[in-house]
Design a protein around this motif. Sequence first.
Motif, PDB file in Angstrom:
ATOM      1  N   ASN A 235       0.876  -1.031  -0.092  1.00 23.73           N
ATOM      2  CA  ASN A 235       0.124  -0.056  -0.073  1.00 23.73           C
ATOM      3  C   ASN A 235       0.915   1.299  -0.084  1.00 23.73           C
ATOM      4  O   ASN A 235       1.737   1.514   1.049  1.00 23.73           O
ATOM      5  CB  ASN A 235      -1.032   0.002   1.251  1.00 23.73           C
ATOM      6  CG  ASN A 235      -2.012   0.962   0.951  1.00 23.73           C
ATOM      7  OD1 ASN A 235      -2.126   1.863   0.283  1.00 23.73           O
ATOM      8  ND2 ASN A 235      -2.837   1.119   2.127  1.00 23.73           N
TER       9      ASN A 235
ATOM     10  N   THR B 113       4.457   7.306   1.531  1.00 25.29           N
ATOM     11  CA  THR B 113       4.523   6.432   2.736  1.00 25.29           C
ATOM     12  C   THR B 113       4.251   4.773   2.282  1.00 25.29           C
ATOM     13  O   THR B 113       3.113   4.628   1.517  1.00 25.29           O
ATOM     14  CB  THR B 113       3.341   6.752   3.688  1.00 25.29           C
ATOM     15  OG1 THR B 113       3.872   7.893   4.348  1.00 25.29           O
ATOM     16  CG2 THR B 113       3.645   5.562   4.855  1.00 25.29           C
TER      17      THR B 113
ATOM     18  N   ASN C 136       3.950   0.849   2.658  1.00 23.67           N
ATOM     19  CA  ASN C 136       3.320   0.062   3.734  1.00 23.67           C
ATOM     20  C   ASN C 136       3.549  -1.506   2.979  1.00 23.67           C
ATOM     21  O   ASN C 136       2.696  -1.792   2.393  1.00 23.67           O
ATOM     22  CB  ASN C 136       2.061   0.016   4.322  1.00 23.67           C
ATOM     23  CG  ASN C 136       1.920  -0.987   5.337  1.00 23.67           C
ATOM     24  OD1 ASN C 136       2.722  -1.863   5.602  1.00 23.67           O
ATOM     25  ND2 ASN C 136       0.963  -0.408   6.266  1.00 23.67           N
ATOM     26  N   ASN C 137       4.725  -2.017   3.129  1.00 26.66           N
ATOM     27  CA  ASN C 137       5.147  -3.443   2.467  1.00 26.66           C
ATOM     28  C   ASN C 137       4.888  -4.439   3.330  1.00 26.66           C
ATOM     29  O   ASN C 137       5.397  -5.000   4.363  1.00 26.66           O
ATOM     30  CB  ASN C 137       6.467  -3.477   1.966  1.00 26.66           C
ATOM     31  CG  ASN C 137       6.833  -4.628   1.318  1.00 26.66           C
ATOM     32  OD1 ASN C 137       5.766  -5.410   0.761  1.00 26.66           O
ATOM     33  ND2 ASN C 137       8.030  -5.036   0.961  1.00 26.66           N
ATOM     34  N   GLY C 138       3.477  -5.222   3.063  1.00 26.48           N
ATOM     35  CA  GLY C 138       2.898  -6.329   3.881  1.00 26.48           C
ATOM     36  C   GLY C 138       3.133  -7.590   3.507  1.00 26.48           C
ATOM     37  O   GLY C 138       2.461  -8.618   3.677  1.00 26.48           O
TER      38      GLY C 138
ATOM     39  N   ASN D 252       7.653  -6.671   4.858  1.00 22.38           N
ATOM     40  CA  ASN D 252       7.162  -6.415   6.252  1.00 22.38           C
ATOM     41  C   ASN D 252       7.760  -5.157   6.733  1.00 22.38           C
ATOM     42  O   ASN D 252       7.876  -5.286   8.091  1.00 22.38           O
ATOM     43  CB  ASN D 252       7.362  -7.654   7.119  1.00 22.38           C
ATOM     44  CG  ASN D 252       6.708  -8.914   6.428  1.00 22.38           C
ATOM     45  OD1 ASN D 252       5.376  -9.024   6.128  1.00 22.38           O
ATOM     46  ND2 ASN D 252       7.411 -10.125   6.291  1.00 22.38           N
TER      47      ASN D 252
ATOM     48  N   VAL E 219       7.671  -0.703   6.810  1.00 19.86           N
ATOM     49  CA  VAL E 219       7.219   0.756   6.387  1.00 19.86           C
ATOM     50  C   VAL E 219       8.290   1.763   6.184  1.00 19.86           C
ATOM     51  O   VAL E 219       8.988   1.879   6.977  1.00 19.86           O
ATOM     52  CB  VAL E 219       6.041   1.140   7.643  1.00 19.86           C
ATOM     53  CG1 VAL E 219       5.482   2.464   6.870  1.00 19.86           C
ATOM     54  CG2 VAL E 219       4.993   0.149   7.807  1.00 19.86           C
TER      55      VAL E 219
ATOM     56  N   ASN F 296       8.997   5.901   4.930  1.00 16.37           N
ATOM     57  CA  ASN F 296       8.749   7.333   4.700  1.00 16.37           C
ATOM     58  C   ASN F 296       9.658   7.896   3.490  1.00 16.37           C
ATOM     59  O   ASN F 296      10.946   7.863   4.111  1.00 16.37           O
ATOM     60  CB  ASN F 296       8.424   8.043   5.771  1.00 16.37           C
ATOM     61  CG  ASN F 296       7.228   7.790   6.621  1.00 16.37           C
ATOM     62  OD1 ASN F 296       6.079   7.613   6.088  1.00 16.37           O
ATOM     63  ND2 ASN F 296       7.607   7.612   7.846  1.00 16.37           N
TER      64      ASN F 296
END
Length: 355
Positions: A167, A188, A190-192, A235, A237, A239
Amino acid sequence: MGVTCQILIDRPEDGAFKAGRLVTGTLKYFIDKPTKYERISMCFLGKGDCEWTETDAKNTLYYQNKEKYINQIVNVYVRRKSEDFISGGFEYPIQFLLPIDIPPSFYDKICTIEYKIIVTFAKANSFSKKNFDVRIPVTSYVNPCTLEPITFGLKKNLSFRINNKINVKGEISKTCIKPGDTIHMTLTVNNGTDLAVVIKTELIKRLTYISKGNHKKYHEEAVKNTCTISTVAANAVANLVCLASTYQDLFSIQHAKVMKGEYMIRLKAKLPFPHANALLDIPVVIGQRKHELIAPPAVYYEYNREQPSTSAMLDQNNKYRNEEDLTKYEKEDLNEDSAKYIKEVNGKGIVQEEI
């Protein structure tokens, strides 16, 4: 020798005339012997032309389009009596008002947008004409394509599991900038997922050539030295701050039917094989805004039936009286083409999802 002519233009400091402003200078010409001329005229002509061919297995198709932006003619001299002969050296002031809604000068192998002053000497009782011309470099204003600041998002699902997705949320503070300024973008990420993802941003230039039948040809290229690349671990995050510096010779092309010149920030999330990459284009505009180009009063020539040394000029009311009118007009004329890039969210954001 006949006639010699000089078209002397008062060049502005930055080398180009702005839309809505005056083009000024002096016309000088010398006729070496008494000659009958039916007419001596100046024409300020602005036009756009594009043409190209496309070939398939059987046929070669030819596409073209053309339009005029300005065509003003001033009679410097008109013959009154059949026995009129003129000779000697003369001067005549040049003063033309550029319209506001015109594209800038542009030249490549497919399309030409140009502005010229053409001086024509037409002899009496003859089809003989002699033309002199000079190109006038022109810059124009631009309309913003989105509200500012603009927020956007990019989503990439690697599987149907809720936590296995990427995301990206971002913001660009100014999407309409002057040539030479820098585009500031914050992200930003968010690598999940269990994979490292590469985030790449780059300024892209796209030219769209448009034929008379609305057939389009596209040319796209990356602007040099505007690429940023960052790796976000699995996994995690991150910025990010991404900057894209523009150049003085970059400008968007609007107000033309023969072509469009657009810029966009291309955001790409790159994943290892066999996963497909995720891509989002955010439109930006490079150039001066309309309210920064307030036009002076218009002028026109009044022919006084005498061989000129000077000219008479009259003022007209300026169509745009103040900056407030221009700003209002600008807001009503937002670029509708941005709809092909974005989906607006809450009035100012764009989101794209990739599955």
